[in-house]
Enzyme design. Structure first.
Site, PDB file in Angstrom:
ATOM      1  N   TYR A 142       5.175  83.203  22.733  1.00 25.00           N
ATOM      2  CA  TYR A 142       3.951  83.637  23.406  1.00 25.00           C
ATOM      3  C   TYR A 142       4.210  83.942  24.882  1.00 25.00           C
ATOM      4  O   TYR A 142       3.573  84.804  25.459  1.00 25.00           O
ATOM      5  CB  TYR A 142       2.879  82.538  23.315  1.00 25.00           C
ATOM      6  CG  TYR A 142       2.060  82.580  22.057  1.00 25.00           C
ATOM      7  CD1 TYR A 142       2.641  82.351  20.821  1.00 25.00           C
ATOM      8  CD2 TYR A 142       0.694  82.839  22.108  1.00 25.00           C
ATOM      9  CE1 TYR A 142       1.885  82.377  19.668  1.00 25.00           C
ATOM     10  CE2 TYR A 142      -0.070  82.866  20.953  1.00 25.00           C
ATOM     11  CZ  TYR A 142       0.522  82.636  19.742  1.00 25.00           C
ATOM     12  OH  TYR A 142      -0.238  82.666  18.607  1.00 25.00           O
ATOM     13  N   LYS A 187      12.652  75.855  12.299  1.00 20.93           N
ATOM     14  CA  LYS A 187      13.421  76.781  11.463  1.00 20.93           C
ATOM     15  C   LYS A 187      14.870  76.670  11.935  1.00 20.93           C
ATOM     16  O   LYS A 187      15.509  77.654  12.331  1.00 20.93           O
ATOM     17  CB  LYS A 187      12.835  78.203  11.625  1.00 20.93           C
ATOM     18  CG  LYS A 187      13.422  79.241  10.716  1.00 20.93           C
ATOM     19  CD  LYS A 187      12.997  79.117   9.253  1.00 20.93           C
ATOM     20  CE  LYS A 187      13.746  80.099   8.385  1.00 20.93           C
ATOM     21  NZ  LYS A 187      13.527  79.884   6.931  1.00 20.93           N
ATOM     22  N   ASP A 219       8.945  77.386   6.589  1.00 19.05           N
ATOM     23  CA  ASP A 219       8.569  78.045   5.322  1.00 19.05           C
ATOM     24  C   ASP A 219       8.231  76.998   4.266  1.00 19.05           C
ATOM     25  O   ASP A 219       7.239  77.094   3.541  1.00 19.05           O
ATOM     26  CB  ASP A 219       9.660  79.010   4.842  1.00 19.05           C
ATOM     27  CG  ASP A 219      11.068  78.436   4.886  1.00 19.05           C
ATOM     28  OD1 ASP A 219      11.268  77.328   5.434  1.00 19.05           O
ATOM     29  OD2 ASP A 219      11.986  79.090   4.353  1.00 19.05           O
ATOM     30  N   ASP A 243       0.452  78.156  15.396  1.00 14.73           N
ATOM     31  CA  ASP A 243      -0.639  79.123  15.264  1.00 14.73           C
ATOM     32  C   ASP A 243      -0.832  79.464  13.791  1.00 14.73           C
ATOM     33  O   ASP A 243      -1.941  79.443  13.259  1.00 14.73           O
ATOM     34  CB  ASP A 243      -0.297  80.383  16.070  1.00 14.73           C
ATOM     35  CG  ASP A 243      -1.356  81.450  15.929  1.00 14.73           C
ATOM     36  OD1 ASP A 243      -2.545  81.104  16.040  1.00 14.73           O
ATOM     37  OD2 ASP A 243      -1.002  82.619  15.689  1.00 14.73           O
ATOM     38  N   ASP A 247      -4.006  78.059  10.913  1.00 15.78           N
ATOM     39  CA  ASP A 247      -4.913  78.934  10.157  1.00 15.78           C
ATOM     40  C   ASP A 247      -4.810  78.595   8.676  1.00 15.78           C
ATOM     41  O   ASP A 247      -5.811  78.536   7.964  1.00 15.78           O
ATOM     42  CB  ASP A 247      -4.561  80.415  10.370  1.00 15.78           C
ATOM     43  CG  ASP A 247      -5.450  81.083  11.401  1.00 15.78           C
ATOM     44  OD1 ASP A 247      -5.810  80.406  12.382  1.00 15.78           O
ATOM     45  OD2 ASP A 247      -5.779  82.270  11.221  1.00 15.78           O
TER      46      ASP A 247
END
Ligand code: IPM
Ligand code: MN
Length: 353
Positions: A142, A187, A219, A243, A247
Site C-alpha cells: 500500500y 507467503k 493461500d 485486506d 473481506d
C-alpha cells in the site's frame, strides 16, 4: 470521562450510518455520565469536491486534537471508473492511516447465532466462529515505492523488522486476552518480505510461551477460513493479505454490514466499519448501521469502558433477536426496518436499560 470525538462521515452511506453511530454514542454517554463533544470533519470524495483534497489539513488537525475518531466510509463510483483520476477518495483513508500512524487494524469476525443461516457457508461450519484479524495497516504494498507507465508498473512490498515486530506484539497481546492461539499468515515460500515476517515471528514467539503460534501461507489460510473458521483465534498478517482475508471473513458472518474495526498506533485511534461506502444505497435508508454502532462499542472498550461497550453489544443483539433488521438480514416476510429505524430502536433500548 470527557470524550472528544472527531466525526468523519465521508461518502455514500457514510453520513446515514454515522448519524446512528453518533446517536448511540450520545445515548451511552448520557447514561454513564460521560461528557461527549463531536467535531465533524470532511474526507473522501466529499472533501475532494469541496476542497480538492480527500484528507484536508483541517480534518487531520481535528483528528489529532480528538481522543478518538469515528469514521464511516469513503468512495465514489465516479472515481472508480476513471483510472486517470489524479486524486481518489481512498487516498484520504490511506493518508489518515499514515498520518495518524495507525499501524494496527483490529478486525473481529464474530457470528450471531440468529444470523448464521445468512452466511453462504454451512451453518455447522460457521456457528461459533470467533476470531480476530490483526492487519498491519501502514506498510507493505500500500505504501511501498510505486511506479506506473503504459508498459510496466510495480508496487513494492516493503517491510522493516521494526514494523513487523510491533504488529506481532499487538497480536500476541490480543492472543493472551483470548484463546492463546496466534496464526501468522504470510507467503514465505515465495516472498522475501514474508520470509522476514516469519523470521521475526520465530524469533519473538519464544517470548510468548503461553501462546500457541502457528504459521500458515496466505493461500492456505484463505481456504482454511471457509473450511474451518473455528480453527482461528487471532490472525496476524501484512496489509494486503489482511485486506483480502477480512473481506473473506465478513462472508462468514452473513453480512458485511455487521463488522466493526479499530485502528490504533501512534496517535488518535480510529473506529470504523470494515465495509465501504455502498454508493448505490446512498439516501435509501437501507444500509445496516450495526457495523458503525459496533465500532462505537470498540471505541468505548479501547478506553477500558467495558460496561458501555457491553451495553451497545447487548442492544445490537437484542435488535437482531427482535427482528429489527435492515433488509439484507431481515427474516422472510418480516417487517421492514431502515437504517434510521434500527438505530432508533437501539438508542431506545440503551435509554431504557
Ligand atoms: C479497507 C478498504 C481500504 C483498503 C480501501 C478503501 C483503500 O478496502 O479498509 O479494507 O484497501 O484498506
Ligand atoms: Mn478492504
Amino acid at each position: 470521562m470527557k470524550l472528544k470525538l472527531a466525526v468523519l462521515p465521508g461518502d455514500g452511506i457514510g453520513p446515514e450510518i454515522m448519524e446512528q453511530g453518533v446517536a448511540v454514542m450520545e445515548a451511552v454517554c448520557e447514561k454513564f455520565g460521560h461528557e461527549l463533544t463531536c467535531k465533524y470533519a470532511i474526507c473522501g470524495a466529499d472533501a475532494i469536491d469541496k476542497v480538492g483534497d480527500p484528507f484536508p489539513e483541517e480534518t487531520f488537525q481535528a483528528c489529532m486534537e480528538a481522543d478518538a475518531v469515528l469514521f464511516a466510509s469513503v468512495g465514489d463510483p465516479k472515481f472508480d471508473n476513471d483510472p486517470t483520476a489524479k486524486v481518489r477518495p481512498e487516498q484520504g483513508l490511506l493518508a489518515m492511516r499514515k498520518k495518524l500512524g495507525l499501524f494496527a487494524n483490529i478486525r473481529p469476525v464474530e457470528t450471531f447465532d440468529c444470523l448464521v443461516h445468512k452466511s453462504p457457508l454451512k451453518t455447522e461450519l460457521v456457528k461459533g466462529a470467533d476470531f480476530i484479524c490483526i492487519r498491519e495497516l501502514t506498510g507493505g504494498m500500500y505504501f511501498g515505492e510505486k511506479y506506473q507507465d503504459d508498459e510496466k508498473a510495480y508496487d513494492t512490498n516493503y517491510y522493516t523488522r521494526h514494523e513487523i515486530e510491533r504488529i506481532l506484539r499487538v497480536a500476541y497481546d490480543y492472543a493472551r486476552k483470548r484463546r492463546r492461539h496466534l496464526t501468522v499468515v504470510d507467503k514465505a515460500n515465495v516472498l522475501a518480505s514474508s520470509r522476514l515476517w516469519r523470521k521475526v515471528a520465530q524469533e519473538i514467539a519464544p517470548q510468548y510461551p503461553d501462546v500457541a503460534t502457528d504459521y500458515m501461507y496466505v493461500d492456505n489460510a484463505a481456504m482454511r477460513m471457509i473450511q474451518e473458521p473455528r480453527f482461528f483465534d487471532v490472525i496476524v498478517t501484512e496489509n494486503t493479505f489482511g485486506d483480502i482475508l477480512t473481506d473473506e471473513g465478513s462472508c462468514i458472518t452473513g453480512s458485511m454490514g455487521l463488522l466493526p474495526s479499530a485502528s490504533t498506533g501512534d496517535h488518535t485511534p480510529v473506529f470504523e466499519p470494515i465495509h465501504g461506502s455502498w454508493p448505490q444505497a446512498k439516501g435509501l435508508n437501507i444500509a445496516n448501521p450495526l457495523a458503525q454502532i459496533l465500532s462505537c462499542a470498540m471505541l468505548f472498550e479501547y478506553f477500558d469502558l467495558k460496561e458501555e461497550g457491553k451495553l451497545i453489544r447487548e442492544a445490537v443483539s437484542a435488535s437482531l433477536d427482535a427482528n429489527v433488521r435492515t433488509p439484507e438480514i431481515q427474516v422472510e416476510g418480516g417487517a421492514k426496518y431502515g437504517t434510521k429505524e434500527v438505530g432508533a430502536w437501539i438508542v431506545d433500548y440503551i435509554k431504557k436499560r
